[in-house]
Design a protein around this motif. Structure first.
Motif, PDB file in Angstrom:
ATOM      1  N   ILE A 233      -7.009  -6.755   1.200  1.00  0.00           N
ATOM      2  CA  ILE A 233      -6.598  -7.365   2.458  1.00  0.00           C
ATOM      3  C   ILE A 233      -7.386  -6.660   3.553  1.00  0.00           C
ATOM      4  N   ALA A 234      -8.214  -7.423   4.269  1.00  0.00           N
ATOM      5  CA  ALA A 234      -9.091  -6.834   5.278  1.00  0.00           C
ATOM      6  C   ALA A 234      -9.162  -7.772   6.480  1.00  0.00           C
ATOM      7  N   GLN A 235     -10.053  -7.450   7.416  1.00  0.00           N
ATOM      8  CA  GLN A 235     -10.197  -8.284   8.613  1.00  0.00           C
ATOM      9  C   GLN A 235     -10.364  -9.756   8.232  1.00  0.00           C
ATOM     10  N   GLY A 236      -9.637 -10.601   8.954  1.00  0.00           N
ATOM     11  CA  GLY A 236      -9.700 -12.033   8.685  1.00  0.00           C
ATOM     12  C   GLY A 236      -8.584 -12.539   7.799  1.00  0.00           C
ATOM     13  N   ASP A 237      -7.822 -11.619   7.194  1.00  0.00           N
ATOM     14  CA  ASP A 237      -6.744 -12.006   6.281  1.00  0.00           C
ATOM     15  C   ASP A 237      -5.374 -11.988   6.939  1.00  0.00           C
ATOM     16  N   TYR A 238      -5.309 -11.650   8.220  1.00  0.00           N
ATOM     17  CA  TYR A 238      -4.025 -11.574   8.924  1.00  0.00           C
ATOM     18  C   TYR A 238      -4.254 -11.867  10.398  1.00  0.00           C
ATOM     19  N   ALA A 239      -3.184 -12.315  11.049  1.00  0.00           N
ATOM     20  CA  ALA A 239      -3.292 -12.710  12.455  1.00  0.00           C
ATOM     21  C   ALA A 239      -3.367 -11.494  13.374  1.00  0.00           C
ATOM     22  N   ARG A 240      -2.508 -10.519  13.133  1.00  0.00           N
ATOM     23  CA  ARG A 240      -2.453  -9.324  13.969  1.00  0.00           C
ATOM     24  C   ARG A 240      -2.716  -8.098  13.101  1.00  0.00           C
ATOM     25  N   GLY A 241      -3.518  -7.176  13.616  1.00  0.00           N
ATOM     26  CA  GLY A 241      -3.816  -5.963  12.861  1.00  0.00           C
ATOM     27  C   GLY A 241      -2.744  -4.896  13.032  1.00  0.00           C
ATOM     28  N   LYS A 242      -2.917  -3.797  12.320  1.00  0.00           N
ATOM     29  CA  LYS A 242      -2.013  -2.653  12.455  1.00  0.00           C
ATOM     30  C   LYS A 242      -1.991  -2.203  13.917  1.00  0.00           C
ATOM     31  N   PRO A 243      -0.834  -1.865  14.481  1.00  0.00           N
ATOM     32  CA  PRO A 243       0.455  -1.528  13.859  1.00  0.00           C
ATOM     33  C   PRO A 243       1.391  -2.704  13.594  1.00  0.00           C
ATOM     34  N   ALA A 244       0.963  -3.939  13.818  1.00  0.00           N
ATOM     35  CA  ALA A 244       1.796  -5.090  13.467  1.00  0.00           C
ATOM     36  C   ALA A 244       1.987  -5.132  11.947  1.00  0.00           C
ATOM     37  N   PRO A 245       3.058  -5.731  11.468  1.00  0.00           N
ATOM     38  CA  PRO A 245       3.329  -5.749  10.015  1.00  0.00           C
ATOM     39  C   PRO A 245       2.457  -6.720   9.231  1.00  0.00           C
ATOM     40  N   ASP A 246       1.711  -7.583   9.929  1.00  0.00           N
ATOM     41  CA  ASP A 246       0.992  -8.678   9.255  1.00  0.00           C
ATOM     42  C   ASP A 246       0.117  -8.243   8.079  1.00  0.00           C
ATOM     43  N   PRO A 247      -0.700  -7.164   8.213  1.00  0.00           N
ATOM     44  CA  PRO A 247      -1.555  -6.802   7.075  1.00  0.00           C
ATOM     45  C   PRO A 247      -0.760  -6.452   5.817  1.00  0.00           C
ATOM     46  N   TYR A 248       0.332  -5.719   5.981  1.00  0.00           N
ATOM     47  CA  TYR A 248       1.110  -5.325   4.810  1.00  0.00           C
ATOM     48  C   TYR A 248       1.941  -6.478   4.251  1.00  0.00           C
ATOM     49  N   LEU A 249       2.389  -7.374   5.116  1.00  0.00           N
ATOM     50  CA  LEU A 249       3.080  -8.565   4.617  1.00  0.00           C
ATOM     51  C   LEU A 249       2.114  -9.432   3.819  1.00  0.00           C
ATOM     52  N   ALA A 250       0.869  -9.522   4.278  1.00  0.00           N
ATOM     53  CA  ALA A 250      -0.140 -10.283   3.531  1.00  0.00           C
ATOM     54  C   ALA A 250      -0.409  -9.640   2.176  1.00  0.00           C
ATOM     55  N   ALA A 251      -0.426  -8.313   2.133  1.00  0.00           N
ATOM     56  CA  ALA A 251      -0.665  -7.609   0.868  1.00  0.00           C
ATOM     57  C   ALA A 251       0.468  -7.867  -0.118  1.00  0.00           C
ATOM     58  N   ALA A 252       1.714  -7.806   0.353  1.00  0.00           N
ATOM     59  CA  ALA A 252       2.855  -8.046  -0.524  1.00  0.00           C
ATOM     60  C   ALA A 252       2.830  -9.466  -1.073  1.00  0.00           C
ATOM     61  N   GLU A 253       2.495 -10.425  -0.205  1.00  0.00           N
ATOM     62  CA  GLU A 253       2.421 -11.818  -0.645  1.00  0.00           C
ATOM     63  C   GLU A 253       1.339 -11.990  -1.702  1.00  0.00           C
ATOM     64  N   ARG A 254       0.185 -11.381  -1.487  1.00  0.00           N
ATOM     65  CA  ARG A 254      -0.915 -11.489  -2.447  1.00  0.00           C
ATOM     66  C   ARG A 254      -0.533 -10.845  -3.785  1.00  0.00           C
ATOM     67  N   LEU A 255       0.198  -9.754  -3.741  1.00  0.00           N
ATOM     68  CA  LEU A 255       0.612  -9.066  -4.959  1.00  0.00           C
ATOM     69  C   LEU A 255       1.773  -9.773  -5.659  1.00  0.00           C
ATOM     70  N   GLY A 256       2.505 -10.600  -4.915  1.00  0.00           N
ATOM     71  CA  GLY A 256       3.666 -11.266  -5.487  1.00  0.00           C
ATOM     72  C   GLY A 256       4.842 -10.333  -5.684  1.00  0.00           C
ATOM     73  N   VAL A 257       4.943  -9.319  -4.821  1.00  0.00           N
ATOM     74  CA  VAL A 257       6.008  -8.328  -4.905  1.00  0.00           C
ATOM     75  C   VAL A 257       6.693  -8.244  -3.540  1.00  0.00           C
ATOM     76  N   ALA A 258       8.016  -8.167  -3.522  1.00  0.00           N
ATOM     77  CA  ALA A 258       8.743  -8.058  -2.259  1.00  0.00           C
ATOM     78  C   ALA A 258       8.295  -6.802  -1.516  1.00  0.00           C
ATOM     79  N   PRO A 259       8.132  -6.872  -0.190  1.00  0.00           N
ATOM     80  CA  PRO A 259       7.704  -5.686   0.569  1.00  0.00           C
ATOM     81  C   PRO A 259       8.568  -4.451   0.299  1.00  0.00           C
ATOM     82  N   ALA A 260       9.868  -4.632   0.148  1.00  0.00           N
ATOM     83  CA  ALA A 260      10.761  -3.493  -0.074  1.00  0.00           C
ATOM     84  C   ALA A 260      10.463  -2.759  -1.370  1.00  0.00           C
ATOM     85  N   ASP A 261       9.809  -3.438  -2.323  1.00  0.00           N
ATOM     86  CA  ASP A 261       9.476  -2.824  -3.608  1.00  0.00           C
ATOM     87  C   ASP A 261       8.044  -2.302  -3.661  1.00  0.00           C
ATOM     88  N   CYS A 262       7.358  -2.344  -2.516  1.00  0.00           N
ATOM     89  CA  CYS A 262       5.984  -1.856  -2.444  1.00  0.00           C
ATOM     90  C   CYS A 262       5.925  -0.465  -1.816  1.00  0.00           C
TER      91      CYS A 262
END
Length: 225
Positions: free
Chosen positions: A136-165
Motif C-alpha cells: 500500500i503506497a501513494q495512490g492507494d488511499y485518499a488521505r495519507g498518514k496520520p489519517a487512518p486511510d492507508p492502514y484501512l486500505a492495508a487491512a482490506e487488501r489483506l482481508g483481515v479486520a483492522p483490530a486483528d492486524c
C-alpha cells in the motif's frame, strides 16, 4: 504481550524496514544547504511519516507562500538518490521477523507514504519484495498518514479486520494512522522517541523488530489455530 493474537502484520517501510530516515534527514539538510535555506529539526522531524502533499505544505508554511516545494524536491531527491546507492541498509531484525511470520503463516503488507516505484527499487535491492503479500503506497488511499486511510486500505487488501492486524511503525504520524484505523500499533523508534501521546496510542513500544518476534510465540500460534 498484545491485546489479541495478530492475524496479519502491516509494516511501515522507511525507518522500520529500511534505515532510510537518516538518509532523508541527511539529504534534506544537504539540499537545503545547497539552496541557501535555513533548516533545523522542526522541519525534517515534522516530515517523518508524511506523504509529499503534507511535506510540501510544511515547507511552504516555513519558507513562505512564494516557496516552490516541487523545485526543492528535485534537488532533495537528487541528494537522496546519491546517498541510497552507497548507504542504504536494512534495519536490525527485519529478516528474523519475516522468517518468524513465514513459520507461522502470517500474511503481511507494506503500508508507506512512499511511491510504488520507490518501494520496488528499495526492497528489490535486498530481495525482500516477494516476502510481502501486498504493498500500500501513494495512490492507494485518499488521505495519507496520520489519517487512518492507508492502514484501512492495508487491512482490506489483506482481508483481515483492522483490530486483528499488528501495525509496526517508527514515526509518530504512522502510529496515529494505525491507531486511528483500529490496529494494534507498535512503535519501534528510529530517529524520534515516542511522546506521551504516542505511547498512549501504542499497544507496545518495542526496542527492535527482533523483539517483535516474541509476539508470535507458540502459545499465540496455538490460540490462532
Amino acid at each position: 504481550m498484545l491485546p489479541r493474537p495478530p492475524r496479519a502484520v502491516v509494516f511501515d517501510m522507511d525507518g522500520l524496514i529500511l534505515d532510510s530516515e537518516i538518509l532523508y534527514r541527511k539529504s534534506v539538510i544537504s539540499a537545503a544547504t545547497e539552496e541557501g535555506l535555513p533548516i533545523g529539526p522542526s522541519i525534517y522531524e515534522a516530515m517523518m511519516g508524511q506523504p509529499w502533499p503534507g511535506i510540501a505544505q510544511l515547507l511552504i508554511d516555513h519558507y513562505g507562500e512564494n516557496f516552490d516545494p516541487d523545485a526543492f524536491r528535485i534537488v532533495w531527491i537528487d541528494h537522496f538518490n546519491r546517498l541510497i546507492e552507497t548507504e542504504l541498509k536494512l534495519k536490525a531484525g527485519v529478516t528474523a521477523l519475516l522468517d518468524t511470520l513465514d513459520r507461522h503463516g502470517i500474511p503481511r503488507a507494506i503500508c508507506t507514504s512512499s511511491a510504488h516505484h520507490q518501494v520496488r527499487h528499495h526492497l528489490e535491492g535486498f530481495g525482500l519484495l516477494p516476502r510481502f503479500d501486498h504493498v500500500i503506497a501513494q495512490g492507494d488511499y485518499a488521505r495519507g498518514k496520520p489519517a487512518p486511510d492507508p492502514y484501512l486500505a492495508a487491512a482490506e487488501r489483506l482481508g483481515v479486520a483492522p483490530a486483528d492486524c499488528l501495525a509496526l511503525e517508527d514515526s509518530h504520524n504512522g502510529i496515529r494512522s494505525a491507531a486511528a484505523a483500529g490496529m494494534m500499533a507498535v512503535m519501534v523508534p528510529d530517529l524520534l522517541a515516542p511522546t506521551d501521546e504516542v505511547v498512549a496510542l501504542c499497544a507496545r513500544v518495542a526496542g527492535s523488530l527482533e523483539e517483535c518476534c516474541a509476539f508470535f510465540n507458540e502459545p499465540l500460534a496455538a490460540e490462532r489455530a
